[in-house]
Scaffold this active site. Structure first.
Site, mmCIF file in Angstrom:
data_model
loop_
_atom_site.group_PDB
_atom_site.id
_atom_site.type_symbol
_atom_site.label_atom_id
_atom_site.label_comp_id
_atom_site.label_asym_id
_atom_site.label_seq_id
_atom_site.Cartn_x
_atom_site.Cartn_y
_atom_site.Cartn_z
ATOM 1 C CB ILE A 496 -1.243 0.651 1.502
ATOM 2 C CG1 ILE A 496 -0.087 -0.297 2.828
ATOM 3 C CG2 ILE A 496 -2.174 -1.433 0.906
ATOM 4 C CD1 ILE A 496 -0.852 0.009 4.097
ATOM 5 N N GLY A 499 8.188 3.885 0.717
ATOM 6 C CA GLY A 499 9.049 4.552 1.317
ATOM 7 C C GLY A 499 10.391 5.023 1.540
ATOM 8 N N GLY A 500 11.088 5.601 2.214
ATOM 9 C CA GLY A 500 12.733 5.920 1.945
ATOM 10 C C GLY A 500 12.469 4.470 2.537
ATOM 11 C CG PHE A 501 12.277 1.868 6.797
ATOM 12 C CD1 PHE A 501 13.151 2.200 7.700
ATOM 13 C CD2 PHE A 501 11.726 0.675 7.190
ATOM 14 C CE1 PHE A 501 13.209 1.421 8.819
ATOM 15 C CE2 PHE A 501 10.995 0.049 7.551
ATOM 16 C CZ PHE A 501 12.865 0.043 8.457
ATOM 17 N N GLY A 502 11.237 0.993 2.360
ATOM 18 C CA GLY A 502 11.663 -0.030 2.894
ATOM 19 C C GLY A 502 9.807 -0.077 1.643
ATOM 20 C CE LYS A 518 8.089 2.739 8.120
ATOM 21 N NZ LYS A 518 7.583 4.071 8.523
ATOM 22 C CG ASP A 614 10.202 13.398 7.496
ATOM 23 O OD1 ASP A 614 9.837 14.700 6.911
ATOM 24 O OD2 ASP A 614 10.068 12.018 7.062
#
Ligand SMILES: *[C@@H]1O[C@H](CO)[C@@H](O)[C@H](O)[C@H]1NC(C)=O
Ligand SMILES: *[C@@H]1O[C@H](CO)[C@@H](O)[C@H](O)[C@H]1NC(C)=O
Ligand SMILES: *[C@@H]1O[C@H](CO)[C@@H](O)[C@H](O)[C@H]1NC(C)=O
Ligand SMILES: *[C@@H]1O[C@H](CO)[C@@H](O)[C@H](O)[C@H]1NC(C)=O
Ligand SMILES: *[C@@H]1O[C@H](CO)[C@@H](O)[C@H](O)[C@H]1NC(C)=O
Ligand SMILES: *[C@@H]1O[C@H](CO)[C@@H](O)[C@H](O)[C@H]1NC(C)=O
Length: 831
Positions: A496, A499-502, A518, A614
């Site tokens: 869904i 992001g920068g993280f995964g 996540k 952020d």
């Protein structure tokens, strides 16, 4: 993919850069006086008024002992030097100030002999109400002294006090407003990791202003009528340095430097380490400046990487005396573009010697070519604890009452004086002082991390020294098998978000609880610190308006976070670009209020303030009832104190939302979140991206564009068309004012998150109910008929107000429901 982002940012910043050329600073106060001159004089396009026009500002009785007629002079001399005013007693210029704040004071001296007055022998002091600028001062060569002081009243007096049996003189005088953002309140400290605060109140004297690797930039060519001199005179070994020029490359990027801070003729040239012929070069390029011992200095370094042809090519170190103040500086990571204009401020300790050394040198990082650059440098002396800029004087508050005040206006021939180059001699005036040799122990302080940022988030994400411990939270650990099951073995069609993280997957636990999963890229070391931070933060903070962590999984080097599922996705997706039905104004206000509540809780609900770092519309999630919850705590940090122990304070956050002050000083406060939240408010109102490079250039940056309209009082012109007719004007006005306050340039001028919350609540009330009384009158503080819980806060005592909020935060704790979710989880997973 990373490259695309760079290209986009590059393009965006070029566009932004074009936009900033259009602005020119118009000083609110602009007194230019050609002392002693019978006529107006225009120099560098600026009109210096005739002495007679300025004489009404002088409080001394004018005992005119010379005539003011001009003599023939060499064409090389500044016309300002042809006349002078002589003061034989204490005399005062009183300027009325129309806009408080920092002002330049520029004093022009050109000693010559008039009648019995040999100005080379004059000895005198110059002071303002609060600061001694010069004392026991005498001058034998043409000189311009530049100061800047903060004016806090509506007047500024400049007093000339002759020494015993002597007199004072002045050839020309400037008192001119300085843009507020030129000298921010804070800077880094050379010796301490706690930054310096209170620059705003400092009187500053310009000691050196150097255009590295370039020619003199004269008054005419500077945005604030400053003079920049070349650096050769200050270089210790000329052969170690190269001069580079590439003025067209300079990019002014939002959050970086501006034309006013330094023009592109400064950023477009640099002095570079002369290492191109030898890849094993290992030396510093060093400049030396004369300073007065016993004073602190503000050093402003101007950087702009005009030498690299790719990102992450240039790494270097910067030193002030023996202290390394920046290690492994990679300018390209700051904005992800080349040649972005940037500056850094440092405050030194009290100088122990009469020399100040500044060096740049190669980084020790393996695999980097030895290289280093510097584009510009300003050195400003700071007043001592007596408010004085000289070692000798103290402010004389007893006034100038009894003394006989005499002044003289003189004009004279200066014909034979050989070509005086104002700029060249500007800052060469130096006093020889006994050298106080005291060795200082060196300590390095590293404000910038070297890890390059990729993705939408800027700068490095990896903070060394993160102390998050997973052990205290083992209760939340979920077996990998259970996560696999919940996400249909990480089914790609269940993704869904990315992001920068995964990737983020939708999932469902055994008991039917919907979750968002996540999953960090397992090979990414960078994400580890964020993973830990997020677990630590979310397991401590429980709030209705913060997204809840259900558990995590760190088996098999996995970094998986499991959150409550937020049915309605991000706030951003409901504003634009996703085809969701438009939200009503009331819904939007409620969402803003909810998010503000979450952030307010983060800032105040715990012993140490937590800074989200952020805040953006993509990090505000909506549940099935459109209730807002703040998410993504990977970058969060507790209060400003924590930076004292942390090595890395790299700038983090998202482009378009970043607090300009944080960007410069890298000093973190809650007010950075307030700034970002202000941008979110505008996004909510205008329903457009914060940076949109496809728009005409003045519209690219939402915050800049919307603030233009807000300041004109026409914010309604740019609101989301879907809201037309839906917003009550008073609600819009309150909302606009709130956003504007959040976006104040300087953190201390921004409201707290509690104030923001209160103002948004009020905007909601204005939308929903008719408020009695004239709303024009009470838009800031007073309120009329409001709901009871709002009314409680409105008692005029501000401490009671914040106390109320504390209580309401505690009420909002939803730890109970969390532990319920968690116990269900334990049961169902059988751990
Ligand atoms: C000098 O300049 C002032 C404005 O600063 C103007 O009012 C005045 O008329 C000028 N005088 C002359 C002689 O040009
Ligand atoms: C100054 O004024 C005196 C008379 O008042 C005159 O003789 C002299 O020439 C003037 N000086 C100049 C430089 O014009
Ligand atoms: C200002 O800059 C332009 C372009 O660099 C140069 O041609 C001009 O001579 C400069 N003017 C002065 C007064 O230095
Ligand atoms: C550069 O200068 C610093 C500070 O004086 C010193 O510690 C360092 O060793 C120098 N580096 C080189 C390569 O000379
Ligand atoms: C400079 O003067 C101000 C008062 O005008 C004072 O508050 C400040 O502490 C002084 N600065 C230093 C470095 O002592
Ligand atoms: C301050 O001013 C008073 C009165 O003008 C004078 O007597 C005194 O000597 C001055 N002190 C200093 C330090 O200049």
């Amino acid at each position: 993919m990373g490259c695309k982002v760079f290209e986009l940012l590059f393009w965006v910043s070029s566009v932004l850069c074009l936009a900033c050329f259009a602005r020119a600073f118009t000083p609110a106060d602009n007194y230019l006086i050609d002392c002693g001159s019978p006529t107006n004089t225009t120099v560098g396009g600026r009109l210096f008024m005739a002495d007679i026009l300025a004489s009404k500002l002088l409080s001394a009785p004018k005992n005119v002992i010379g005539n003011t007629s001009k003599a023939v002079t060499s064409s090389d001399d500044s016309p300002l030097y042809q006349t002078a005013r002589i003061f034989t007693g204490v005399s005062k210029y009183a300027f009325s100030i129309s806009q408080r704040g920092r002002h330049w004071i520029r004093l022009y001296f050109y000693p010559f002999v008039y009648a019995s007055y040999d100005m080379n022998l004059a000895k005198f002091a110059v002071s303002t109400e609060n600061h001694v600028l010069l004392s026991s001062f005498s001058v034998q060569a043409p000189l311009v002294k530049e100061f800047s002081v903060d004016v806090t009243t509506n007047s500024l007096a400049i007093t000339f006090s002759p020494s015993e049996n002597s007199f004072a003189f002045i050839n020309a005088l400037e008192v001119v407003s300085v843009p507020d953002q030129l000298i921010p309140d804070g800077a880094k400290s050379v010796k301490s990791s706690v930054g310096f605060q209170g620059l705003m109140w400092q009187a500053l004297e310009t000691v050196a202003r150097v255009n590295m690797g370039g020619p003199t930039v004269s008054v005419e060519n500077d945005t604030l009528w400053r003079t920049w001199v070349p650096d050769q005179h200050f270089l210790v070994e000329n052969n170690l340095a190269l001069s580079i020029s590439n003025t067209r490359a300079v990019n002014y990027v939002a959050g970086g430097s501006t034309q006013e801070i330094a023009p592109n003729s400064v950023y477009g040239t640099c002095t570079r380490m002369n290492s191109l012929s030898d890849p094993n070069s290992n030396f510093n390029v060093t400049w030396v400046f004369d300073v007065d011992p016993g004073f602190q200095y503000l050093l402003r370094f101007h950087f702009c990487d005009i030498v690299s042809n790719a990102l992450n090519q240039l790494y270097f170190n910067v030193f002030i005396d023996s202290s390394m103040v920046v290690q492994d500086l990679d300018l390209s990571t700051l904005f992800n573009v080349l040649a972005a204009a940037y500056y850094m401020d440092f405050v030194t300790e009290s100088a122990a010697s009469n020399k100040l050394r500044v060096s740049i040198g190669p980084s020790d990082l393996r695999g980097t070519y030895p290289d280093a650059i510097l584009n510009g440098l300003e050195i400003m002396k700071m007043n001592n604890s007596d408010g004085s800029l000289t070692g000798l004087g103290t402010v004389n508050t007893s006034g100038s009452s009894s003394k006989k005040k005499v002044s003289a206006i003189v004009g004279v021939s200066v014909g034979v004086v050989s070509g005086v180059l104002l700029a060249g001699v500007l800052f060469m005036f130096c006093r020889k002082r006994k050298r106080l040799a005291r060795h200082r122990q060196s300590k390095t302080w590293i404000p910038i991390s070297i890890n390059g940022g990729t993705s939408h988030t800027m700068g490095s994400k990896y903070s060394k020294g993160t102390t998050a411990s997973l052990n205290s939270n083992t209760g939340y650990r979920i077996p990998f098998l259970a996560v696999q099951e919940a996400t249909n073995n990480f089914d790609e069609s269940w993704v869904i978000g990315i992001g920068g993280f995964g990737k983020v997957y939708k999932g469902e636990l055994n008991d039917g609880t919907k979750v968002a999963v996540k999953r960090g890229n397992p090979w990414s070391q960078q994400g580890l610190a964020e993973f830990q931070t997020e677990i630590e933060m979310l397991s401590q903070f429980r709030h209705r308006h913060l997204v809840s962590l259900i558990g995590y999984c760190d088996e098999k080097n996995e970094m998986i976070l499991i959150y409550e599922y937020m049915e309605n996705g991000t706030l951003k997706s409901h504003l634009y670009g996703s085809g969701h039905p438009s939200l009503s104004w009331k819904q939007r206000l409620e969402i803003c209020v909810g998010a503000a509540r979450g952030l307010h809780y983060l800032h105040t609900g715990y012993a140490k303030a937590v800074i989200h770092r952020d805040v953006k519309s993509a990090n505000i999630l909506l549940d099935e009832n459109l209730m807002a919850k703040v998410a993504d705590f990977g970058l969060s940090k507790t209060g400003p104190e924590i930076d004292q122990t942390h090595v890395s304070t790299a700038v983090k956050g998202s482009f378009g939302y970043l607090d300009p002050e944080y960007f410069r000083r890298q000093q973190l406060t809650e007010k950075s979140d307030v700034y970002s939240f202000g941008v979110v408010l505008l996004e909510v109102l205008c329903a457009r991206p914060v940076i949109d490079p496809t728009l005409p250039r003045e519209m690219v940056n939402l915050a800049e564009w919307a603030m233009k309209w807000q300041k004109r009082g026409q914010l309604e012109q740019i609101i989301d068309p879907n809201l037309t007719g839906d917003i009550r004007p008073n609600s819009l006005r309150k909302f606009g004012e709130t956003a504007e306050k959040c976006l104040a340039d300087i953190g201390v001028n921004r409201p707290s998150m509690g104030d923001v919350l209160w103002n948004l609540e009020y905007a909601l009330q204005l939308q929903e109910a008719v408020v009695r009384g004239d709303p024009e009158e009470n838009s800031t503080n007073m309120i009329g008929e409001l709901s009871p819980q709002i009314k409680n806060f409105s008692e005029l005592d501000p401490t009671a107000f914040s106390a109320q909020f504390e209580v309401s935060s505690v009420d909002d704790l939803s730890g109970v429901s969390m532990s319920k979710v968690f116990s269900q989880l334990l049961k169902s997973e059988g751990r």
